[in-house]
Motif scaffolding. Structure first.
Motif, PDB file in Angstrom:
ATOM      1  N   CYS A 218     -13.088 -74.091  22.205  1.00  0.00           N
ATOM      2  CA  CYS A 218     -12.135 -73.206  21.520  1.00  0.00           C
ATOM      3  C   CYS A 218     -12.068 -73.490  20.019  1.00  0.00           C
ATOM      4  CB  CYS A 218     -10.746 -73.345  22.130  1.00  0.00           C
ATOM      5  SG  CYS A 218     -10.080 -75.016  22.041  1.00  0.00           S
ATOM      6  N   LEU A 219     -12.639 -74.633  19.590  1.00  0.00           N
ATOM      7  CA  LEU A 219     -12.639 -74.998  18.166  1.00  0.00           C
ATOM      8  C   LEU A 219     -13.977 -74.697  17.479  1.00  0.00           C
ATOM      9  CD1 LEU A 219     -10.837 -78.480  18.330  1.00  0.00           C
ATOM     10  CD2 LEU A 219      -9.862 -76.331  17.537  1.00  0.00           C
ATOM     11  N   TYR A 220     -14.957 -74.218  18.263  1.00  0.00           N
ATOM     12  CA  TYR A 220     -16.292 -73.979  17.687  1.00  0.00           C
ATOM     13  C   TYR A 220     -16.234 -73.052  16.476  1.00  0.00           C
ATOM     14  CZ  TYR A 220     -18.715 -76.021  21.779  1.00  0.00           C
ATOM     15  OH  TYR A 220     -19.185 -76.860  22.741  1.00  0.00           O
ATOM     16  N   SER A 257     -22.538 -67.978  27.233  1.00  0.00           N
ATOM     17  CA  SER A 257     -21.134 -68.304  27.493  1.00  0.00           C
ATOM     18  C   SER A 257     -20.342 -68.528  26.194  1.00  0.00           C
ATOM     19  CB  SER A 257     -21.036 -69.550  28.379  1.00  0.00           C
ATOM     20  OG  SER A 257     -21.555 -70.685  27.693  1.00  0.00           O
ATOM     21  N   SER A 258     -21.054 -68.634  25.064  1.00  0.00           N
ATOM     22  CA  SER A 258     -20.366 -68.795  23.770  1.00  0.00           C
ATOM     23  C   SER A 258     -19.610 -67.519  23.437  1.00  0.00           C
ATOM     24  CB  SER A 258     -21.369 -69.083  22.650  1.00  0.00           C
ATOM     25  OG  SER A 258     -21.996 -70.319  22.832  1.00  0.00           O
ATOM     26  N   THR A 259     -18.438 -67.668  22.842  1.00  0.00           N
ATOM     27  CA  THR A 259     -17.672 -66.484  22.443  1.00  0.00           C
ATOM     28  C   THR A 259     -18.369 -65.783  21.285  1.00  0.00           C
ATOM     29  OG1 THR A 259     -16.347 -67.708  20.833  1.00  0.00           O
ATOM     30  CG2 THR A 259     -15.507 -67.604  23.100  1.00  0.00           C
ATOM     31  N   GLU A 260     -18.075 -64.495  21.138  1.00  0.00           N
ATOM     32  CA  GLU A 260     -18.663 -63.744  20.020  1.00  0.00           C
ATOM     33  C   GLU A 260     -18.253 -64.348  18.686  1.00  0.00           C
ATOM     34  OE1 GLU A 260     -19.224 -59.079  19.134  1.00  0.00           O
ATOM     35  OE2 GLU A 260     -17.189 -59.813  18.797  1.00  0.00           O
ATOM     36  N   ALA A 261     -17.002 -64.812  18.609  1.00  0.00           N
ATOM     37  CA  ALA A 261     -16.508 -65.410  17.354  1.00  0.00           C
ATOM     38  C   ALA A 261     -17.317 -66.646  16.993  1.00  0.00           C
ATOM     39  CB  ALA A 261     -15.037 -65.775  17.502  1.00  0.00           C
ATOM     40  N   ALA A 262     -17.625 -67.485  17.996  1.00  0.00           N
ATOM     41  CA  ALA A 262     -18.409 -68.702  17.731  1.00  0.00           C
ATOM     42  C   ALA A 262     -19.816 -68.345  17.286  1.00  0.00           C
ATOM     43  CB  ALA A 262     -18.451 -69.578  18.976  1.00  0.00           C
ATOM     44  N   ARG A 263     -20.422 -67.356  17.952  1.00  0.00           N
ATOM     45  CA  ARG A 263     -21.787 -66.956  17.571  1.00  0.00           C
ATOM     46  C   ARG A 263     -21.812 -66.323  16.182  1.00  0.00           C
ATOM     47  NH1 ARG A 263     -23.518 -62.991  21.557  1.00  0.00           N
ATOM     48  NH2 ARG A 263     -21.416 -63.022  22.387  1.00  0.00           N
ATOM     49  N   ALA A 264     -20.762 -65.569  15.859  1.00  0.00           N
ATOM     50  CA  ALA A 264     -20.679 -64.957  14.520  1.00  0.00           C
ATOM     51  C   ALA A 264     -20.567 -66.024  13.438  1.00  0.00           C
ATOM     52  CB  ALA A 264     -19.489 -64.008  14.450  1.00  0.00           C
ATOM     53  N   LYS A 300     -29.739 -59.638  18.760  1.00  0.00           N
ATOM     54  CA  LYS A 300     -28.912 -59.270  19.923  1.00  0.00           C
ATOM     55  C   LYS A 300     -27.436 -59.198  19.520  1.00  0.00           C
ATOM     56  CE  LYS A 300     -28.237 -60.288  24.821  1.00  0.00           C
ATOM     57  NZ  LYS A 300     -26.843 -59.899  24.837  1.00  0.00           N
ATOM     58  N   LEU A 301     -27.018 -60.111  18.640  1.00  0.00           N
ATOM     59  CA  LEU A 301     -25.642 -60.095  18.154  1.00  0.00           C
ATOM     60  C   LEU A 301     -25.382 -58.831  17.332  1.00  0.00           C
ATOM     61  CD1 LEU A 301     -22.985 -61.676  18.069  1.00  0.00           C
ATOM     62  CD2 LEU A 301     -23.848 -62.900  16.065  1.00  0.00           C
ATOM     63  N   CYS A 302     -26.376 -58.408  16.553  1.00  0.00           N
ATOM     64  CA  CYS A 302     -26.257 -57.140  15.808  1.00  0.00           C
ATOM     65  C   CYS A 302     -26.095 -55.964  16.772  1.00  0.00           C
ATOM     66  CB  CYS A 302     -27.500 -56.908  14.949  1.00  0.00           C
ATOM     67  SG  CYS A 302     -27.600 -57.934  13.474  1.00  0.00           S
ATOM     68  N   GLY A 308     -17.326 -54.700  12.563  1.00  0.00           N
ATOM     69  CA  GLY A 308     -18.144 -54.700  11.348  1.00  0.00           C
ATOM     70  C   GLY A 308     -18.349 -56.092  10.794  1.00  0.00           C
ATOM     71  N   GLU A 309     -17.338 -56.967  10.940  1.00  0.00           N
ATOM     72  CA  GLU A 309     -17.446 -58.328  10.404  1.00  0.00           C
ATOM     73  C   GLU A 309     -18.520 -59.122  11.135  1.00  0.00           C
ATOM     74  OE1 GLU A 309     -14.709 -62.299   9.549  1.00  0.00           O
ATOM     75  OE2 GLU A 309     -13.856 -60.600  10.626  1.00  0.00           O
ATOM     76  N   VAL A 310     -18.540 -59.003  12.464  1.00  0.00           N
ATOM     77  CA  VAL A 310     -19.555 -59.722  13.263  1.00  0.00           C
ATOM     78  C   VAL A 310     -20.946 -59.225  12.898  1.00  0.00           C
ATOM     79  CG1 VAL A 310     -20.438 -60.123  15.596  1.00  0.00           C
ATOM     80  CG2 VAL A 310     -17.976 -60.210  15.170  1.00  0.00           C
ATOM     81  N   PHE A 311     -21.086 -57.897  12.793  1.00  0.00           N
ATOM     82  CA  PHE A 311     -22.395 -57.333  12.430  1.00  0.00           C
ATOM     83  C   PHE A 311     -22.828 -57.808  11.053  1.00  0.00           C
ATOM     84  CE2 PHE A 311     -25.216 -54.278  10.479  1.00  0.00           C
ATOM     85  CZ  PHE A 311     -26.142 -54.037  11.479  1.00  0.00           C
ATOM     86  N   LEU A 312     -21.894 -57.839  10.118  1.00  0.00           N
ATOM     87  CA  LEU A 312     -22.219 -58.263   8.748  1.00  0.00           C
ATOM     88  C   LEU A 312     -22.752 -59.691   8.726  1.00  0.00           C
ATOM     89  CD1 LEU A 312     -22.198 -57.805   5.678  1.00  0.00           C
ATOM     90  CD2 LEU A 312     -19.809 -58.531   5.662  1.00  0.00           C
ATOM     91  N   LEU A 313     -22.106 -60.604   9.446  1.00  0.00           N
ATOM     92  CA  LEU A 313     -22.547 -62.006   9.461  1.00  0.00           C
ATOM     93  C   LEU A 313     -23.931 -62.139  10.087  1.00  0.00           C
ATOM     94  CD1 LEU A 313     -19.190 -63.734  10.480  1.00  0.00           C
ATOM     95  CD2 LEU A 313     -20.292 -63.818   8.246  1.00  0.00           C
ATOM     96  N   ALA A 314     -24.146 -61.443  11.218  1.00  0.00           N
ATOM     97  CA  ALA A 314     -25.442 -61.538  11.903  1.00  0.00           C
ATOM     98  C   ALA A 314     -26.561 -60.922  11.066  1.00  0.00           C
ATOM     99  CB  ALA A 314     -25.352 -60.851  13.263  1.00  0.00           C
ATOM    100  N   SER A 315     -26.291 -59.751  10.473  1.00  0.00           N
ATOM    101  CA  SER A 315     -27.333 -59.078   9.676  1.00  0.00           C
ATOM    102  C   SER A 315     -27.612 -59.824   8.376  1.00  0.00           C
ATOM    103  CB  SER A 315     -26.926 -57.630   9.387  1.00  0.00           C
ATOM    104  OG  SER A 315     -25.692 -57.582   8.691  1.00  0.00           O
ATOM    105  N   ALA A 316     -26.578 -60.455   7.793  1.00  0.00           N
ATOM    106  CA  ALA A 316     -26.787 -61.252   6.575  1.00  0.00           C
ATOM    107  C   ALA A 316     -27.704 -62.435   6.861  1.00  0.00           C
ATOM    108  CB  ALA A 316     -25.449 -61.738   6.025  1.00  0.00           C
ATOM    109  N   ALA A 317     -27.494 -63.061   8.020  1.00  0.00           N
ATOM    110  CA  ALA A 317     -28.368 -64.178   8.411  1.00  0.00           C
ATOM    111  C   ALA A 317     -29.808 -63.699   8.586  1.00  0.00           C
ATOM    112  CB  ALA A 317     -27.854 -64.817   9.706  1.00  0.00           C
TER     113      ALA A 317
END
Length: 501
Positions: A218-220, A257-264, A300-302, A308-317
């Protein structure tokens, strides 16, 4: 009298802050509700105080340069009072400050007093020769004060940061660890110097230790966000490499099993360490070993991004990785990235700002270097979308958004120019009226926000299209935009008034 007003106010402040409100130990202990909050507050106080002292020292250098001795002395008095306040305040909350800090404190206080005494002598004389010799002496002492002060502050900050790092390493309480990590995250916002100190004090090691334990899952996200901030400095990336942090990032990104927030947030760390702006990341050999897994997870995350925030982080990477190593473009083509990115562009939930479009078109521009990219783009009707990107305009007047729109237009033109090596792409672009839009961007500075980079990219795209289909451009445009040397066409279209020889 004006100077006196400031001097007495500071002096009062110094005296009051040196005295505790209460000497009752029980009352004092009740006030300390949470140690991590106290450490964080102490650090913020220390930083504010340090900023005030630094400002005063800077003023003194300026006044000394102009030989305004009255001002030099009054500023020296103020600085002396602020330094004493800072030292007293720090010793109040840092009960066990290291001997090395105490040594710097003593030296600093002595130098400040010496500075006050000397500058006071200077305001009572008009002897030019004496003042000239004193000017050099004061400058030397002032330089020593500045250096000693910086070293003392760095040591004091490091000492307090160690408390937070030890809290992360030694505690097994999720709330306690989370509060300590939040404290570090807050501190990373205060500049690169503090990020360097945080990295040197072992924060990167402690945070990755958290990210490797399932019980702290939960702290990842919080830990990774803090790591992304720390890795804006070379020391942070070096520490990440030493603890095999890239493998940990790959594990989180590929773990379903990782949350989307952690992967982002893991994507944000990847974006940070692969940033083209860094000059010290080319040695990340372990990144190349894990690149295929990371790129696969990011695309896959994209595709699955819920915001939009999750997509932005994944696409920036991903955008940064395509600069980092060209092999990433081959991997992305194999993973149908062109289709996924164009689908995302049609989804307002994922691609909702010029910043996201900037990342998408960066990836497309780098992929378009490969010959097989042309077919992929045609199949996805990508030329239509590139034409839309050429018309990107900011919804607000913020400089950041305007700049992002310029980058979108520029990279869309670059992508079009690269893809137009393929005659099918060139014919499709001409049929979709890309040429009139490119000409408009060249001829109308307002359409490109006076951007020279957009102008150059559009001229290059026009010339590539004209090479395959010269009849598609009117003679006037051909004579001005295609036939001359690129630099001549650029000068003709740019709104610069300078004379170039």
């Amino acid at each position: 009298m004006g100077d006196l007003r400031y001097m007495t106010e500071v002096e009062c402040m110094c005296i009051l802050q040196s005295k505790p409100i209460s000497v009752d130990e029980d009352i004092h202990s009740e006030l300390i509700i949470n140690p991590e909050h106290v450490v964080r507050d102490n650090l913020q106080t220390l930083l504010k105080r340090a900023s005030i002292v630094s400002t005063e020292l800077g003023k003194m250098f300026q006044k000394l340069e102009k030989s305004r001795w009255q001002r030099v002395h009054s500023t020296a008095v103020r600085a002396n009072c602020h330094v004493r306040s800072l030292v007293n305040e720090y010793n109040t909350f840092a009960r066990n400050s290291p001997a090395e800090i105490q040594k710097y404190e003593k030296s600093l206080l002595e130098k400040c007093m010496e500075l006050t005494t000397i500058t006071e002598r200077c305001i009572h004389t008009e002897d030019e020769y004496f003042l000239k010799s004193m000017k050099e002496a004061v400058h030397e002492i002032l330089t020593e004060v500045s250096e000693s002060f910086s070293q003392m502050i760095d040591l004091a900050l490091a000492n307090e940061i160690q408390v937070l790092v030890r809290q992360i390493e030694s505690s097994d309480n999720i709330y306690t660890i989370g509060t300590a990590i939040s404290g570090l995250l807050t501190l990373t916002q205060d500049g690169v110097q503090l990020c360097s100190i945080i990295a040197k004090e072992g924060a990167v090691v402690a945070l990755f230790k958290i990210c490797r334990q399932d019980c702290f899952s939960c702290l990842y996200a919080l830990a990774l966000r803090t790591l992304a901030s720390i890795c804006c400095v070379e020391e942070g990336i070096n520490q990440l490499e030493k603890v095999d942090g890239i493998l940990c990032l790959a594990d989180i990104l590929t773990d379903e099993s990782s949350t989307e927030a952690a992967r982002a947030e893991a994507a944000a760390v990847v974006a940070q360490i692969t940033s083209p702006h860094h000059t010290f990341t080319q040695h990340l050999s372990s990144f190349l070993e894990n690149m295929e897994d990371i790129v696969t997870a990011l695309i896959k995350l994209c595709q699955d991004a819920s915001s939009g925030e999750v997509f932005l982080l994944a696409s920036a990477a991903l955008a940064n990785i395509t600069f980092f190593d060209s092999m990433a473009c081959d991997i992305l083509l194999q993973l149908n990235a062109v289709r996924i990115l164009f689908e995302a562009c049609r989804d307002r939930k994922r691609v909702d700002t010029p910043y996201s479009k900037d990342q998408v078109v960066t990836i497309l521009a780098n992929i378009s270097v490969l010959e097989q990219a042309s077919l992929e783009v045609l199949q996805e009707k990508g030329i239509d979308h590139l034409l839309l990107l050429l018309s990107e305009k900011p919804s607000s007047g913020s400089p950041a958004e305007v700049s992002a729109c310029e980058r979108v237009q520029q990279k869309a033109a670059v992508t079009l120019a690269r893809l137009s090596r393929d005659t099918d792409v060139a014919h499709t672009a001409i049929q979709l009226n890309c040429i009139p839009r490119l000409i408009e961007l060249c001829r109308s500075p307002a359409e490109r926000n006076n951007s020279d980079s957009v102008l150059v990219a559009c001229l290059a795209a026009l010339r590539r299209l004209a090479a395959g289909c010269p009849d598609s451009i009117e003679d006037t445009d051909y004579q001005q935009l295609i036939k001359p040397r690129l630099v001549d066409s650029f000068l003709l279209c740019s709104n610069m008034e300078e004379s170039f020889v």
